[in-house]
Design an enzyme around this catalytic site. Sequence first.
Site: not given
Ligand code: BGC
Length: 723
Positions: A254
């Site tokens: 993540d």
């Molecule tokens: C979120 C993810 C997301 C990623 C990219 C993160 O802050 O937890 O779910 O895919 O950002 O945008």
Amino acid sequence: MAKVIEALLAAMTLEEKIGQLTMAEGSGHGTTRDVQSAIREGRLGSLLNVHGSEIVRELQRLAIEETRLEIPLLFGLDVLHGHRTIFPIPLAEAAAFDPPLWEATARAAAAEASRDGIMLTFAPMLDLARDPRWGRIAESPGEDPLLGSRFASAKVRGFQGRSLSDPTSLAATAKHIGAYGAVTAGREYASGDLSERTLLELHLPAFKAAADAGVAAIMAAFTDIAGVPAHANVTLLRKTLRCAWGFEGVVISDYGAVAELVPHGVAADLAEAAALALTAGIDIDMMGDAYRRGLPAALARGLVGLEAVDAAVMRVLRLKERLGLFDEPYRGLSRDAPADDGLGRDLAREAARRSIVLLTNDGVLPLPPGLRRIAVVGPLADAARAMLGPWAAIGEGTDATTIADGLRLALPDCVVDVSAGVSIAGSDTHGIADACRIAETADIVVLCLGEDETMSGEAGSRAHPELPGAQRILAEAILDLGKPVVALIASGRPLIVPWLVERASAVLATWFLGQEAGHAIADVLIGAANPSGRLPVSWPRDVGQIPIFYAERPTGRPEIAANRFTSKYLDVPATPQFPFGHGLSYSRFVLSGLRSTTTEIRRGQHIEIAVDVTNEGPVAGEETVLFFIHDPVASVARPLLELKDFAKIRLRPGERGTVTFTLTSEAFIFAGRSLAPVLEVGEIELFVGKSADRGSLLRTSIRVIVAQDRLADQPVSVRSDPV
Ligand code: BGC
């Protein structure tokens, strides 16, 4: 092609290898010089949040024409519930209990996003969520592992289509593995602690279903389980995901989460963080730059070996290959934009209608014909952007229909007065007088309450999942007028509103329904669509009941009203305001004649369970029948109800039909005391009904005979090993 990839790997420098494992962000319309030079130098393998044919084409050209090895880039975006055409948020869509619909909206989103150069979506989000304080419940399919699993497979099928190399497909990412939904007290990013059994039985099944459906990627959770962050969890990512499930796709971190292993308290510096994550099985480092800055030192210190880097690079290259990028790096971009045939909008409207849950109705709905004047009151009455909800990709508020607009169009002969009364979260109550003024002259009031799109989703935890701001003051002033009031709740979670449920003539959960929200709501209010949505989560009546869910285990002291020393609260009932599966219709469905083809089952056999459904109401409609089991005596106490299947049936007024469920003995297997799967001899209770309200279910039973007490499959251990 495997040979080509191997040759590429053999030709790569360490920097280029780490580049393939690095994902950076570009802005939607351009990218910095830094990003461009990183591409040219082979230090970047993928990008997120870059979309649009011009910029994607230009950056891809840099990768193909101006790098040493000409390896195409991968472009990813959170296409969660639509790209430009925005569908209902996942929690809402889960309420449709409708796998073909889930698949269709994902397919449409994939076709749209791929034309914008996107190849990878960070969806579906599959975190089981039982705590409406947690904002990301909005992105999740709800509280139940079976529902989540069905959602998972449908979404993967929809996004990925028949083949990843189809330019209209997206590689899907099941996220966020590791019980993100179990954050303590619903507080975003907080540590969680749960048993291996809970992880295995509740939080992992949807990810397993996604893996079985061939999902291309999996993203780890920001959070830790009892001190082991998902990004460093070898048992979870290697033993379970790769070894037990045979997942061969890419594991993505993540946003910044590899570097966050330092503040998590398990790594002293980026080298240790990078080594922990790579060893656990994280292939792509999204945004933390931890692999670029930490892996060389980690290798030099011997914390991790080059073979781990190579294996991760191979997985990334293989994904690029499966997407057809080596042959067609500009995939998707060359397609002409389709003529605006309205099909996307029709699907969005249909999905939105099917996601609406009619919670209560004293008969005020559907609205009678001949209404002369209605008042549409509340801060969500004329809100456009809010209808899209959180994570609305590149959706535009200007594309969204407000509730007021939807009603104006649906009721051309009726005067529609609109007043916000209060803002969504503010404390100014001066506008309430105006709202009451228009309500007083109306035949009926449509009260539009709820949250805005920023109050749920990531970093959207709320300690009080109730109506924010002064909305309750507005609502009570309107209710005091004594008019019929239809209350609509727009939100990314169940909101606790027992006083509203008690006083309004009808209450509907309208979640965030996407760009066609206003039309879909009007369709349901006037009866052009018969509501069929069902709650994918239990709806609490008090914040003190959270977490609340239907699949409770039995207690030695079940609640008895007259006995104080039984399982209950002194101040509120233990039951939810509305159970999982609840949702009314304008039809009246009666279930009867529950029967099964056999009363005994052996391992490997199957049974069929049938129930008749009659529409005794005045209009055609669709009923969702839920099928639950309960194992009353087992080596480990089993939940009082476990959803095993669900089905939908459409019936005209007066029509009767039959719903049949087919179950194999597998359905009765559970994780025994050692967590190894077991099938135990004995009675199993079978229930069908419309919701998880146990008192309302039809019951029969079956005996499992000649069971093996221990099955061949190995238990899936989820204990976390130190690296
Ligand atoms: C979120 C993810 C997301 C990623 C990219 C993160 O802050 O937890 O779910 O895919 O950002 O945008």
